[in-house]
Design a protein around this motif. Structure first.
Motif, short mmCIF file in Angstrom:
data_model
loop_
_atom_site.label_atom_id
_atom_site.label_comp_id
_atom_site.label_asym_id
_atom_site.label_seq_id
_atom_site.Cartn_x
_atom_site.Cartn_y
_atom_site.Cartn_z
N ASP A 121 0.84 -1.20 0.00
CA ASP A 121 0.00 0.00 0.00
C ASP A 121 0.87 1.24 0.00
N LYS A 122 0.35 2.29 -0.63
CA LYS A 122 1.06 3.57 -0.54
C LYS A 122 0.75 4.17 0.83
N TYR A 123 1.68 4.95 1.30
CA TYR A 123 1.53 5.60 2.60
C TYR A 123 1.90 7.06 2.42
N LEU A 124 1.09 7.95 2.98
CA LEU A 124 1.27 9.38 2.81
C LEU A 124 1.44 10.08 4.16
N PRO A 125 2.57 9.86 4.82
CA PRO A 125 2.75 10.53 6.12
C PRO A 125 2.93 12.03 5.93
N GLN A 126 2.40 12.79 6.90
CA GLN A 126 2.61 14.23 6.93
C GLN A 126 3.64 14.54 8.00
N LEU A 127 4.68 15.23 7.59
CA LEU A 127 5.78 15.54 8.49
C LEU A 127 5.90 17.06 8.63
N PRO A 128 5.63 17.57 9.82
CA PRO A 128 5.74 19.02 10.01
C PRO A 128 7.19 19.46 10.17
N VAL A 129 7.48 20.63 9.64
CA VAL A 129 8.80 21.26 9.81
C VAL A 129 8.54 22.67 10.32
N TYR A 130 9.19 23.02 11.40
CA TYR A 130 9.05 24.35 11.98
C TYR A 130 10.28 25.16 11.65
N VAL A 131 10.07 26.29 10.98
CA VAL A 131 11.16 27.21 10.66
C VAL A 131 11.20 28.25 11.78
N LYS A 132 12.37 28.37 12.40
CA LYS A 132 12.50 29.25 13.58
C LYS A 132 13.55 30.33 13.34
N ASP A 133 13.32 31.47 13.98
CA ASP A 133 14.31 32.55 13.90
C ASP A 133 15.37 32.37 14.98
N ALA A 134 16.29 33.30 15.06
CA ALA A 134 17.42 33.19 16.00
C ALA A 134 16.97 33.19 17.46
N GLN A 135 15.77 33.74 17.74
CA GLN A 135 15.25 33.75 19.11
C GLN A 135 14.48 32.46 19.43
N GLY A 136 14.34 31.58 18.45
CA GLY A 136 13.62 30.32 18.66
C GLY A 136 12.13 30.42 18.39
N ASP A 137 11.67 31.58 17.91
CA ASP A 137 10.26 31.75 17.58
C ASP A 137 9.95 31.11 16.23
#
Length: 156
Positions: A121-137
């Motif tokens: 079967d095909k599998y379509l996982p969703q993987l989040p990526v968080y882009v953060k600034d130098a302050q960690g926000d």
């Protein structure tokens, strides 16, 4: 995967020289030898800054491509087909200066992929990526959807 890229340092080197990454201010700062973790950074340059003085959204999006796909190709090996299928981005706040995106392949994710693709079967996982600034926000959240399937001749 090309034999040259079985060594993570070679993959990182090649990606950093690849024109879409090299000329955009993106740099793969880290790629672990086992392809389980990576980090990409984006340096602000005149050509990747928008009219408001923040990072151009396309550059934020591009810095998350193709890390997860390549990492999973290395983890799963030649028995699997791995493609980036889709992605969407949610801009949280203006990103300025150096921004960073971290990628992590957990054992649980690999187990989940293997379980869901065992019968072909095909599998379509969703993987989040968080882009953060130098302050960690968090400045942006990118949801990457991958297409993963066991190759037909490798199915159980």
């Amino acid at each position: 995967m090309n034999l040259m890229f079985k060594k993570a340092w070679m993959m990182r080197w090649a990606l950093n020289l690849w024109p879409p990454i090299f000329f955009s201010g993106i740099k793969i700062k880290h790629l672990s030898a086992d392809y389980r973790s990576a980090q990409a950074t984006l340096t602000m340059r005149p050509w990747n800054t928008n009219a408001m003085g923040a990072h151009f959204g396309g550059s934020l999006y591009a810095m998350t491509d193709p890390c997860y796909m390549l990492m999973l190709m290395a983890q799963l090996g030649k028995d699997y087909v791995v493609w980036d299928k889709s992605a969407d981005i949610d801009y949280i706040k203006p990103g300025k200066g150096l921004v960073t995106a971290d990628f992590l392949i957990s054992e649980a994710l690999l187990d989940d992929i293997i379980k869901n693709t065992a019968n072909g079967d095909k599998y379509l996982p969703q993987l989040p990526v968080y882009v953060k600034d130098a302050q960690g926000d968090v400045v942006a959240k990118v949801n990457r959807t991958l297409y993963i399937r066991r190759k037909q001749n490798r199915r159980k």
